[in-house]
Design a protein around this motif. Structure first.
Motif, short mmCIF file in Angstrom:
data_model
loop_
_atom_site.label_atom_id
_atom_site.label_comp_id
_atom_site.label_asym_id
_atom_site.label_seq_id
_atom_site.Cartn_x
_atom_site.Cartn_y
_atom_site.Cartn_z
N PHE A 22 78.09 -0.73 28.06
CA PHE A 22 76.87 -0.81 28.85
C PHE A 22 77.25 -0.52 30.30
N HIS A 79 62.01 -5.72 36.44
CA HIS A 79 63.29 -5.20 36.94
C HIS A 79 63.31 -3.70 36.67
N GLU A 81 65.91 -1.57 36.62
CA GLU A 81 67.07 -0.91 36.02
C GLU A 81 66.62 -0.23 34.72
N ASP A 83 67.53 0.19 31.76
CA ASP A 83 67.49 -0.40 30.41
C ASP A 83 66.16 -1.11 30.18
N HIS A 84 65.40 -1.34 31.24
CA HIS A 84 64.07 -1.98 31.09
C HIS A 84 62.93 -1.07 31.51
N HIS A 146 69.67 -9.78 39.03
CA HIS A 146 70.89 -9.44 39.76
C HIS A 146 70.73 -8.21 40.66
N ASP A 165 66.70 -10.20 33.00
CA ASP A 165 68.14 -10.31 32.70
C ASP A 165 68.62 -11.77 32.67
N TYR A 193 78.18 -12.78 29.66
CA TYR A 193 77.13 -12.16 30.49
C TYR A 193 77.14 -12.78 31.88
N HIS A 226 67.20 -9.39 27.27
CA HIS A 226 68.29 -9.02 26.36
C HIS A 226 68.59 -10.22 25.46
FE1 FEO Z 1 69.86 -5.32 35.23
FE2 FEO Z 1 69.28 -5.46 31.90
O1 FEO Z 1 69.32 -4.68 33.58
#
Ligand code: FEO
Length: 394
Positions: A22, A79, A81, A83-84, A146, A165, A193, A226
């Motif tokens: 990732f 968020h 990023e 992945d979202h 984050h 996250d 994590y 996640h």
């Molecule tokens: Fe900060 Fe799951 O992206």
């Protein structure tokens, strides 16, 4: 795939069973991951977050089995990023005017990623969005948890926190509720994590949790972005985060090294023996970095009260695996931990001092180091043993 989280909340995300790395290769995901997206249906319908871009079309296809896309009134982007947010372009191509609720930094990030001027609605902590049926969203900004744009969304009336996250894990499992999965696996992935992503932001983690707790809101469920949904005692992960955020350490010392011709490995083994002989209660873990997963090693660093880092000298410095890990530790800013360096050399030294310097730069309390020449003699290994005893006593 989709499933009911509650009668009015449906999970519409993506389980990524095959993911093994990732953020490029920054984070290993031995157990895969999931990108959790939620459909909240009251008088108004809201979609919270989406999935990583490679799964955008699959996401849209699945979502259409749940709802006519034109019936989605609001999109919440907790968020930016990718992945979202990765499915937003495909989704907005279908429903271009749908408002996207996010923070001011969220707008910047989404525009930065996708170069689109969508119908953004900027929200701040305490802003609300009415869903009808007595339900409303309350937004909570969470900058640097984050990313600068991060926020959480609380569903008042159901006491559900969509935390993105925070409180998540990279963990694909058949069962997506915290009470239905292997508890040891779950704890390990949560810890990894936190250690690898949230450590530098621990002060903010604690402050944000205390701020949210001060609202005295009921909490029945945490829907992360996640991994599992916390429905059984969701407060447990909040309390765990507070503990991890407080300069966490266990009675553990971790040795991390690389070796060329086994001299540094022999030193590591002798030091380990010395630590164990002086304090049998301390857990000692040892990793050859060249054959270890760096994120698993960093997780063990997070758990440790002290670490020892070793490398033979090459070109007056250290081996590259060690240098890379030290750079990553500098960024993670572990606090309150002791450290020392060790290593063997042939013609000339350099690695031990260089490692000590880098450990100091990374915020460790460095207390000395030990060197050996060529293949360590029995006498040199006795010195390593004594060094290990001193480390344990410190
Ligand atoms: Fe900060 Fe799951 O992206």
């Amino acid at each position: 795939m989709s499933f009911a989280v509650k009668s009015n909340i449906t999970w519409v995300g993506k389980q990524d069973w095959e993911l093994r790395e990732f953020h490029g290769a920054e984070y290993s995901t031995h157990k895969g991951s999931s990108y959790n997206s939620y459909l909240v249906r009251e008088e108004k319908v809201a979609l919270i977050d989406t999935v990583w871009s490679p799964y955008a079309q699959e996401f849209i296809d699945n979502l259409e089995k749940e709802i006519d896309l034109h019936k989605i009134d609001y999109i919440i982007a907790n968020h930016a990023e990718i992945d979202h947010s990765g499915a937003l372009p495909a989704l907005l191509a279908r429903i271009p005017d749908t408002p996207i609720y996010c923070t001011e930094n969220g707008v910047k990030s989404l525009k930065g990623h996708f170069h689109k001027d969508w119908n953004f609605k900027v929200v701040k902590t305490g802003d609300t969005l009415d869903l009808g049926n007595g339900k409303q969203f309350v937004f909570v900004e969470a900058p640097m948890l984050h990313w600068p744009d991060s926020m959480m969304t609380y569903l008042a009336g159901d006491a559900v926190l969509f935390s993105n996250d925070a409180f998540g894990q990279h963990y694909a499992s058949e069962q997506m509720f915290n009470d239905l999965v292997d508890q040891e696996e779950l704890r390990a992935e949560c810890l990894k994590y936190y250690a690898n992503i949230l450590t530098p932001f621990s002060a903010r983690v604690a402050a944000k949790i205390h701020e949210v707790l001060s609202f005295k809101l009921p909490l029945e469920m945490i829907c992360t972005a996640h991994g599992v949904i916390w429905r059984d005692n969701p407060a447990q992960i909040v309390e765990q985060y507070l503990a991890w955020a407080d300069d966490y350490q266990e009675n553990q010392i971790t040795l991390i090294y690389d070796t060329m011709w086994n001299g540094t490995r022999q030193m590591a083994e002798a030091i380990t023996k010395g630590i164990r002989s002086a304090d049998p209660s301390v857990e000692v873990k040892m990793f050859n970095l060249a054959i270890s997963d760096k994120n698993d090693v960093l997780t063990q660093v997070f758990k440790s009260k002290g670490i020892l880092v070793g490398s033979p000298t090459v070109n007056n410095g250290m081996l590259p695996h060690v240098a890379a890990l030290l750079e990553e530790m500098r960024g993670l800013r572990f606090r309150g931990k002791h450290a020392a360096s060790f290593g063997s050399h042939g013609w000339a030294g350099g690695a031990v001092d260089r490692i000590a310097q880098r450990l100091e730069e990374a915020g460790f309390k460095v207390s000395g180091g030990i060197e050996a020449v060529w293949k360590p003699t029995d006498g040199a290994l006795d010195e390593c043993l004594a060094f290990g005893r001193r480390v344990a006593q410190q």
